[in-house]
Design a protein around this motif. Structure first.
Motif, PDB file in Angstrom:
ATOM      1  N   ASN A  46      34.777  28.356  33.969  1.00  0.00           N
ATOM      2  CA  ASN A  46      36.011  28.491  33.392  1.00  0.00           C
ATOM      3  C   ASN A  46      36.429  29.632  33.168  1.00  0.00           C
ATOM      4  N   GLU A  47      35.531  30.707  32.344  1.00  0.00           N
ATOM      5  CA  GLU A  47      35.632  31.991  32.133  1.00  0.00           C
ATOM      6  C   GLU A  47      35.710  32.994  33.283  1.00  0.00           C
ATOM      7  N   GLN A  48      35.199  32.459  34.363  1.00  0.00           N
ATOM      8  CA  GLN A  48      35.329  33.288  35.678  1.00  0.00           C
ATOM      9  C   GLN A  48      36.616  32.893  36.325  1.00  0.00           C
ATOM     10  N   LEU A  49      37.099  31.724  36.507  1.00  0.00           N
ATOM     11  CA  LEU A  49      38.436  31.288  36.826  1.00  0.00           C
ATOM     12  C   LEU A  49      39.287  31.968  35.903  1.00  0.00           C
ATOM     13  N   ASP A  50      39.382  31.804  34.776  1.00  0.00           N
ATOM     14  CA  ASP A  50      40.244  32.807  34.080  1.00  0.00           C
ATOM     15  C   ASP A  50      40.510  33.839  34.212  1.00  0.00           C
ATOM     16  N   ALA A  51      39.247  34.943  34.269  1.00  0.00           N
ATOM     17  CA  ALA A  51      39.316  36.130  34.786  1.00  0.00           C
ATOM     18  C   ALA A  51      39.868  36.579  36.241  1.00  0.00           C
ATOM     19  N   GLU A  52      39.695  35.683  37.251  1.00  0.00           N
ATOM     20  CA  GLU A  52      40.177  35.736  38.486  1.00  0.00           C
ATOM     21  C   GLU A  52      41.625  35.562  38.477  1.00  0.00           C
ATOM     22  N   ALA A  53      42.159  34.489  37.612  1.00  0.00           N
ATOM     23  CA  ALA A  53      43.661  34.320  37.618  1.00  0.00           C
ATOM     24  C   ALA A  53      44.129  35.492  36.899  1.00  0.00           C
ATOM     25  N   ALA A  55      42.976  38.517  36.953  1.00  0.00           N
ATOM     26  CA  ALA A  55      43.143  39.654  37.844  1.00  0.00           C
ATOM     27  C   ALA A  55      44.270  39.523  39.053  1.00  0.00           C
ATOM     28  N   GLU A  56      44.420  38.279  39.271  1.00  0.00           N
ATOM     29  CA  GLU A  56      45.403  37.849  40.350  1.00  0.00           C
ATOM     30  C   GLU A  56      46.862  38.502  39.752  1.00  0.00           C
ATOM     31  N   LEU A  57      47.205  37.976  38.595  1.00  0.00           N
ATOM     32  CA  LEU A  57      48.430  38.045  37.963  1.00  0.00           C
ATOM     33  C   LEU A  57      48.482  39.662  37.751  1.00  0.00           C
ATOM     34  N   ASN A  58      47.790  40.387  37.332  1.00  0.00           N
ATOM     35  CA  ASN A  58      47.762  41.987  37.355  1.00  0.00           C
ATOM     36  C   ASN A  58      47.967  42.433  38.807  1.00  0.00           C
ATOM     37  N   ARG A  59      47.344  42.038  39.821  1.00  0.00           N
ATOM     38  CA  ARG A  59      47.469  42.678  40.975  1.00  0.00           C
ATOM     39  C   ARG A  59      48.739  42.144  41.507  1.00  0.00           C
ATOM     40  N   ARG A  60      49.462  41.108  41.195  1.00  0.00           N
ATOM     41  CA  ARG A  60      50.817  40.990  41.492  1.00  0.00           C
ATOM     42  C   ARG A  60      51.946  41.670  40.772  1.00  0.00           C
TER      43      ARG A  60
END
Length: 86
Positions: A46-53, A55-60
Protein backbone atom coordinates in the motif's frame (compact mmCIF):
# COMPACT_ATOMS: atom_id res chain seq x y z
CA UNK A 1 -6.22 -39.18 56.07
CA UNK A 2 -2.94 -38.43 54.30
CA UNK A 3 -2.43 -38.51 50.57
CA UNK A 4 0.47 -40.46 49.14
CA UNK A 5 2.20 -38.18 46.52
CA UNK A 6 3.25 -41.23 44.50
CA UNK A 7 -0.35 -42.31 43.99
CA UNK A 8 -1.85 -38.87 43.15
CA UNK A 9 -0.51 -37.92 39.73
CA UNK A 10 -2.12 -36.45 36.65
CA UNK A 11 -1.43 -39.71 34.85
CA UNK A 12 -1.73 -40.36 31.16
CA UNK A 13 -4.87 -38.21 30.78
CA UNK A 14 -3.10 -35.20 32.28
CA UNK A 15 -0.11 -35.71 29.99
CA UNK A 16 -2.34 -35.93 26.91
CA UNK A 17 -4.27 -32.81 27.94
CA UNK A 18 -1.09 -30.75 28.43
CA UNK A 19 0.41 -32.09 25.19
CA UNK A 20 -2.73 -31.10 23.23
CA UNK A 21 -2.69 -27.63 24.77
CA UNK A 22 0.99 -27.25 23.83
CA UNK A 23 0.32 -28.36 20.24
CA UNK A 24 -2.63 -25.96 19.90
CA UNK A 25 -0.52 -23.08 21.26
CA UNK A 26 2.26 -23.82 18.75
CA UNK A 27 -0.23 -23.80 15.86
CA UNK A 28 -1.78 -20.55 17.12
CA UNK A 29 1.65 -18.92 17.27
CA UNK A 30 2.46 -20.06 13.72
CA UNK A 31 -0.89 -18.71 12.47
CA UNK A 32 -0.37 -15.40 14.28
CA UNK A 33 3.09 -14.98 12.74
CA UNK A 34 1.67 -15.63 9.26
CA UNK A 35 -1.04 -13.04 9.77
CA UNK A 36 1.42 -10.46 11.08
CA UNK A 37 3.77 -11.08 8.17
CA UNK A 38 0.87 -10.82 5.68
CA UNK A 39 -0.29 -7.54 7.23
CA UNK A 40 3.26 -6.20 6.96
CA UNK A 41 3.46 -7.15 3.29
CA UNK A 42 0.11 -5.48 2.62
CA UNK A 43 1.25 -2.30 4.37
CA UNK A 44 4.45 -2.24 2.29
CA UNK A 45 2.50 -2.72 -0.93
CA UNK A 46 0.00 0.00 0.00
CA UNK A 47 2.86 2.42 0.75
CA UNK A 48 4.45 1.59 -2.60
CA UNK A 49 1.16 2.09 -4.47
CA UNK A 50 0.56 5.40 -2.68
CA UNK A 51 4.06 6.58 -3.58
CA UNK A 52 3.55 5.59 -7.23
CA UNK A 53 0.18 7.35 -7.36
CA UNK A 54 1.68 10.51 -5.84
CA UNK A 55 4.58 10.40 -8.29
CA UNK A 56 2.13 10.02 -11.20
CA UNK A 57 0.07 12.96 -9.92
CA UNK A 58 3.20 15.10 -9.58
CA UNK A 59 4.29 14.10 -13.09
CA UNK A 60 0.93 15.10 -14.53
CA UNK A 61 0.98 18.42 -12.65
CA UNK A 62 4.50 19.11 -13.96
CA UNK A 63 3.43 18.29 -17.53
CA UNK A 64 0.37 20.54 -17.20
CA UNK A 65 2.49 23.40 -15.85
CA UNK A 66 5.11 22.99 -18.60
CA UNK A 67 2.59 22.80 -21.46
CA UNK A 68 2.24 26.06 -23.42
CA UNK A 69 -1.06 27.82 -22.98
CA UNK A 70 -2.79 28.36 -26.32
CA UNK A 71 -6.04 30.21 -26.76
CA UNK A 72 -7.60 29.16 -30.03
CA UNK A 73 -10.79 31.19 -29.51
CA UNK A 74 -8.93 34.52 -29.38
CA UNK A 75 -7.28 33.92 -32.77
CA UNK A 76 -10.71 33.41 -34.40
CA UNK A 77 -12.09 36.77 -33.23
CA UNK A 78 -9.22 38.95 -34.41
CA UNK A 79 -7.27 39.43 -37.60
CA UNK A 80 -3.93 41.09 -38.23
CA UNK A 81 -5.38 44.66 -37.98
CA UNK A 82 -7.37 44.13 -34.77
CA UNK A 83 -10.80 42.86 -33.69
CA UNK A 84 -13.06 41.66 -36.48
CA UNK A 85 -16.02 43.84 -37.28
CA UNK A 86 -19.41 42.21 -36.99
Amino acid sequence: MTVDPDVVTPGFIGFVAIALIAIVVVFLIIDMLRRIRRAGYRADINEQLDAEAEAELNRREDEAAAAPVTDHDASDDTDADGPAAR
